[in-house]
Design a protein around this motif. Structure first.
Motif, PDB file in Angstrom:
ATOM      1  N   ALA A 137      -8.929 -10.646   2.390  1.00 54.46           N
ATOM      2  CA  ALA A 137      -9.823 -10.603   1.063  1.00 54.46           C
ATOM      3  C   ALA A 137      -8.935 -10.117  -0.033  1.00 54.46           C
ATOM      4  O   ALA A 137      -9.174 -10.399  -1.195  1.00 54.46           O
ATOM      5  N   ASP A 138      -8.117  -8.962   0.086  1.00 51.83           N
ATOM      6  CA  ASP A 138      -7.258  -8.426  -1.222  1.00 51.83           C
ATOM      7  C   ASP A 138      -6.186  -9.612  -1.708  1.00 51.83           C
ATOM      8  O   ASP A 138      -6.226  -9.751  -3.082  1.00 51.83           O
ATOM      9  N   THR A 139      -5.626 -10.467  -0.803  1.00 58.19           N
ATOM     10  CA  THR A 139      -4.937 -11.630  -1.425  1.00 58.19           C
ATOM     11  C   THR A 139      -5.738 -12.534  -2.101  1.00 58.19           C
ATOM     12  O   THR A 139      -5.574 -13.319  -2.975  1.00 58.19           O
ATOM     13  N   ARG A 140      -6.957 -12.828  -1.537  1.00 57.56           N
ATOM     14  CA  ARG A 140      -7.887 -13.641  -2.304  1.00 57.56           C
ATOM     15  C   ARG A 140      -8.320 -13.247  -3.521  1.00 57.56           C
ATOM     16  O   ARG A 140      -8.426 -13.957  -4.547  1.00 57.56           O
ATOM     17  N   ARG A 141      -8.354 -11.904  -3.639  1.00 60.31           N
ATOM     18  CA  ARG A 141      -8.800 -11.455  -4.791  1.00 60.31           C
ATOM     19  C   ARG A 141      -7.745 -11.595  -5.737  1.00 60.31           C
ATOM     20  O   ARG A 141      -7.913 -11.752  -7.229  1.00 60.31           O
ATOM     21  N   MET A 142      -6.299 -11.389  -5.650  1.00 60.19           N
ATOM     22  CA  MET A 142      -5.335 -11.748  -6.507  1.00 60.19           C
ATOM     23  C   MET A 142      -5.398 -13.125  -7.120  1.00 60.19           C
ATOM     24  O   MET A 142      -5.072 -13.232  -7.899  1.00 60.19           O
ATOM     25  N   PRO A 179      -7.794 -19.514  -0.418  1.00 62.79           N
ATOM     26  CA  PRO A 179      -8.079 -20.282  -1.432  1.00 62.79           C
ATOM     27  C   PRO A 179      -7.516 -19.832  -2.963  1.00 62.79           C
ATOM     28  O   PRO A 179      -7.183 -18.656  -3.113  1.00 62.79           O
ATOM     29  N   PHE A 180      -6.993 -20.923  -3.502  1.00 60.12           N
ATOM     30  CA  PHE A 180      -6.653 -20.796  -4.980  1.00 60.12           C
ATOM     31  C   PHE A 180      -7.283 -22.421  -5.370  1.00 60.12           C
ATOM     32  O   PHE A 180      -6.718 -23.295  -5.186  1.00 60.12           O
ATOM     33  N   PHE A 181      -7.780 -22.179  -6.492  1.00 56.25           N
ATOM     34  CA  PHE A 181      -8.750 -23.437  -7.020  1.00 56.25           C
ATOM     35  C   PHE A 181      -9.293 -24.010  -6.002  1.00 56.25           C
ATOM     36  O   PHE A 181      -9.544 -25.459  -5.933  1.00 56.25           O
ATOM     37  N   PRO A 183      -1.138  -6.296  -1.629  1.00 54.88           N
ATOM     38  CA  PRO A 183      -1.924  -5.422  -0.701  1.00 54.88           C
ATOM     39  C   PRO A 183      -1.082  -4.445   0.192  1.00 54.88           C
ATOM     40  O   PRO A 183      -1.486  -3.164   0.025  1.00 54.88           O
ATOM     41  N   ARG A 184      -0.002  -5.004   0.600  1.00 53.48           N
ATOM     42  CA  ARG A 184       0.685  -4.216   1.588  1.00 53.48           C
ATOM     43  C   ARG A 184       1.542  -3.328   0.791  1.00 53.48           C
ATOM     44  O   ARG A 184       1.723  -2.002   1.222  1.00 53.48           O
ATOM     45  N   LEU A 185       2.304  -3.728  -0.314  1.00 46.29           N
ATOM     46  CA  LEU A 185       3.134  -2.852  -1.104  1.00 46.29           C
ATOM     47  C   LEU A 185       2.266  -1.763  -1.841  1.00 46.29           C
ATOM     48  O   LEU A 185       2.653  -0.547  -1.988  1.00 46.29           O
ATOM     49  N   ALA A 186       0.813  -2.200  -2.248  1.00 46.00           N
ATOM     50  CA  ALA A 186       0.205  -1.043  -2.737  1.00 46.00           C
ATOM     51  C   ALA A 186      -0.430  -0.092  -1.990  1.00 46.00           C
ATOM     52  O   ALA A 186      -0.350   1.101  -2.325  1.00 46.00           O
ATOM     53  N   GLN A 187      -0.383  -0.463  -0.717  1.00 47.21           N
ATOM     54  CA  GLN A 187      -0.956   0.454   0.401  1.00 47.21           C
ATOM     55  C   GLN A 187       0.174   1.289   1.000  1.00 47.21           C
ATOM     56  O   GLN A 187       0.208   2.826   0.736  1.00 47.21           O
ATOM     57  N   LEU A 188       1.548   0.912   0.960  1.00 49.60           N
ATOM     58  CA  LEU A 188       2.646   1.630   1.451  1.00 49.60           C
ATOM     59  C   LEU A 188       3.142   2.391   0.215  1.00 49.60           C
ATOM     60  O   LEU A 188       3.692   3.551   0.752  1.00 49.60           O
ATOM     61  N   GLY A 189       3.210   1.826  -0.838  1.00 48.54           N
ATOM     62  CA  GLY A 189       3.784   2.606  -2.069  1.00 48.54           C
ATOM     63  C   GLY A 189       2.728   3.592  -2.633  1.00 48.54           C
ATOM     64  O   GLY A 189       2.940   4.342  -3.604  1.00 48.54           O
ATOM     65  N   LYS A 190       1.340   3.663  -2.134  1.00 50.37           N
ATOM     66  CA  LYS A 190       0.297   4.398  -2.843  1.00 50.37           C
ATOM     67  C   LYS A 190       0.419   3.997  -4.474  1.00 50.37           C
ATOM     68  O   LYS A 190       0.254   4.808  -5.290  1.00 50.37           O
ATOM     69  N   ALA A 191       0.489   2.677  -4.741  1.00 51.77           N
ATOM     70  CA  ALA A 191       0.610   2.397  -5.920  1.00 51.77           C
ATOM     71  C   ALA A 191      -0.936   1.579  -6.705  1.00 51.77           C
ATOM     72  O   ALA A 191      -1.643   1.083  -5.619  1.00 51.77           O
ATOM     73  N   VAL A 192      -1.034   1.590  -7.838  1.00 52.81           N
ATOM     74  CA  VAL A 192      -2.103   0.929  -8.588  1.00 52.81           C
ATOM     75  C   VAL A 192      -1.535  -0.232  -9.205  1.00 52.81           C
ATOM     76  O   VAL A 192      -0.406  -0.553  -9.303  1.00 52.81           O
ATOM     77  N   VAL A 193      -2.367  -1.334  -8.918  1.00 54.54           N
ATOM     78  CA  VAL A 193      -1.957  -2.736  -9.579  1.00 54.54           C
ATOM     79  C   VAL A 193      -2.582  -2.887 -10.974  1.00 54.54           C
ATOM     80  O   VAL A 193      -3.894  -2.780 -11.432  1.00 54.54           O
ATOM     81  N   VAL A 194      -1.697  -2.922 -11.921  1.00 54.43           N
ATOM     82  CA  VAL A 194      -2.245  -3.420 -13.387  1.00 54.43           C
ATOM     83  C   VAL A 194      -1.552  -4.828 -13.714  1.00 54.43           C
ATOM     84  O   VAL A 194      -0.582  -4.993 -13.789  1.00 54.43           O
ATOM     85  N   PRO A 195      -2.687  -5.779 -13.703  1.00 50.56           N
ATOM     86  CA  PRO A 195      -2.139  -7.127 -14.200  1.00 50.56           C
ATOM     87  C   PRO A 195      -1.560  -7.227 -15.407  1.00 50.56           C
ATOM     88  O   PRO A 195      -1.950  -6.514 -16.484  1.00 50.56           O
ATOM     89  N   MET A 196      -0.683  -8.236 -15.730  1.00 52.49           N
ATOM     90  CA  MET A 196       0.026  -8.281 -16.896  1.00 52.49           C
ATOM     91  C   MET A 196       0.376  -9.753 -17.239  1.00 52.49           C
ATOM     92  O   MET A 196       1.002 -10.345 -16.221  1.00 52.49           O
TER      93      MET A 196
END
Length: 305
Positions: free
Chosen positions: A260-265, A207-209, A220-233
């Motif tokens: 669920a992670d994509t829904r959160r984004m 869903p989007f709107f 979520p896939r990049l964050a998991q594979l790269g062990k990265a944190v997400v900082v929105p900007m």
């Protein structure tokens, strides 16, 4: 990977266009805003195809708004769009001090708190995204993924401008996920633009709107594979300045469910749009790809197959 764009690699039309933007850098921002407002009004009326796309998007996302409010929001969108366009002269060719005065930061401490680990900067398609991104490169080298195959003069200048404080690591989307993960692990923050319709093959529907929307689940896939944190900007035009807001790094992300992670984004982007509805890029056919069997939302006949 892509080689950085330099003045010497620009085509002759791009160099001539660069001269125009170099001249625009001398105009004060109040005058640029005035010219942007006039040009935006002209574009709103003279390009009916894009106006139609923008109004359809706003009707889908804000069905409870009166039509007059949607039209007023889209007209403001065009005015901001053209102001951002004319102000590129300052961003691309003004001295660094001018750029730092033009773009202000809020919440920058959220990025600084995690900058020593792999970071993905989540940058939705707001009209000021280049202003925040280019200022960020003045202090932090990084990487970004690009999909455009265009080589028109303006796209050449975009690439030149994005490299003015040091060439970023540009990764073609069709190179796959491996070079992106490698860049993250090497310490290059990734400037990630997630919210375009790239077709059924690369997307899932979330869903989007409230609308099932083809969304790339790469974050979520990049964050998991790269062990990265997400900082929105998010960067917006406010008065005669741009404001880049960094938000706190997401906790418990990614989880165990990609959907669920994509829904959160999408929910995060949706909330930021509600904060600044005229400054999201409404002229893209964001809902072009539909679940199988659903009709096209932009007026083309027949269901999606």
């Amino acid at each position: 990977m892509s080689e950085p764009t330099t003045w010497h690699t620009l085509s002759l039309p791009a160099k001539l266009l660069a001269v125009l933007f170099w001249l625009l850098r001398w105009l004060p921002m109040p005058l640029i805003r005035l010219k942007g407002a006039v040009l935006g009004e002209l574009m709103y009326w003279l390009i009916p195809g894009r106006r139609k796309v923008g109004l359809i998007n706003l009707r889908l996302c804000f069905p409870d708004w009166p039509e007059a409010r949607r039209r007023a929001t889209l007209r403001e969108h065009y005015r901001v769009f053209c102001t951002c366009l004319l102000a590129y002269g300052k961003l691309w060719f003004g001295p660094e001090k001018l750029v730092r005065n033009l773009v202000r930061r809020e919440g920058y401490e959220h990025y600084l708190a995690v900058k020593d680990q792999p970071v993905i900067l989540l940058a939705p398609h707001f009209l000021g995204l280049d202003y925040g991104g280019i200022l960020h490169t003045a202090d932090h080298w990084g990487a970004s993924v690009y999909t455009s195959t265009h080589d028109n003069p303006f796209d050449q200048l975009l690439r030149l401008g994005r490299s003015r404080f040091g060439a970023p690591l540009l990764i073609r989307r069709n190179d796959g996920i491996r070079p992106i993960v490698k860049a993250l692990k090497q310490g290059a923050p990734l400037y990630y633009l997630p919210d375009q319709d790239l077709g059924r093959k690369e997307s899932i529907f979330v869903p989007f709107f409230g609308i099932q929307t083809a969304t790339v689940p790469g974050l979520p896939r990049l964050a998991q594979l790269g062990k990265a944190v997400v900082v929105p900007m998010v960067t917006t035009l406010e008065g005669n300045h741009f404001v880049t807001r960094y938000y706190p790094a997401w906790t418990d992300y990614p989880g165990d469910d990609v959907e669920a992670d994509t829904r959160r984004m999408n929910a995060f982007i949706e909330q930021r749009i509600r904060d600044f509805p005229a400054q999201y890029y409404w002229l893209h056919r964001r809902f072009k790809t539909r679940p199988r069997g659903e009709p096209d939302l932009y007026g083309r006949k027949g269901p999606q197959d």
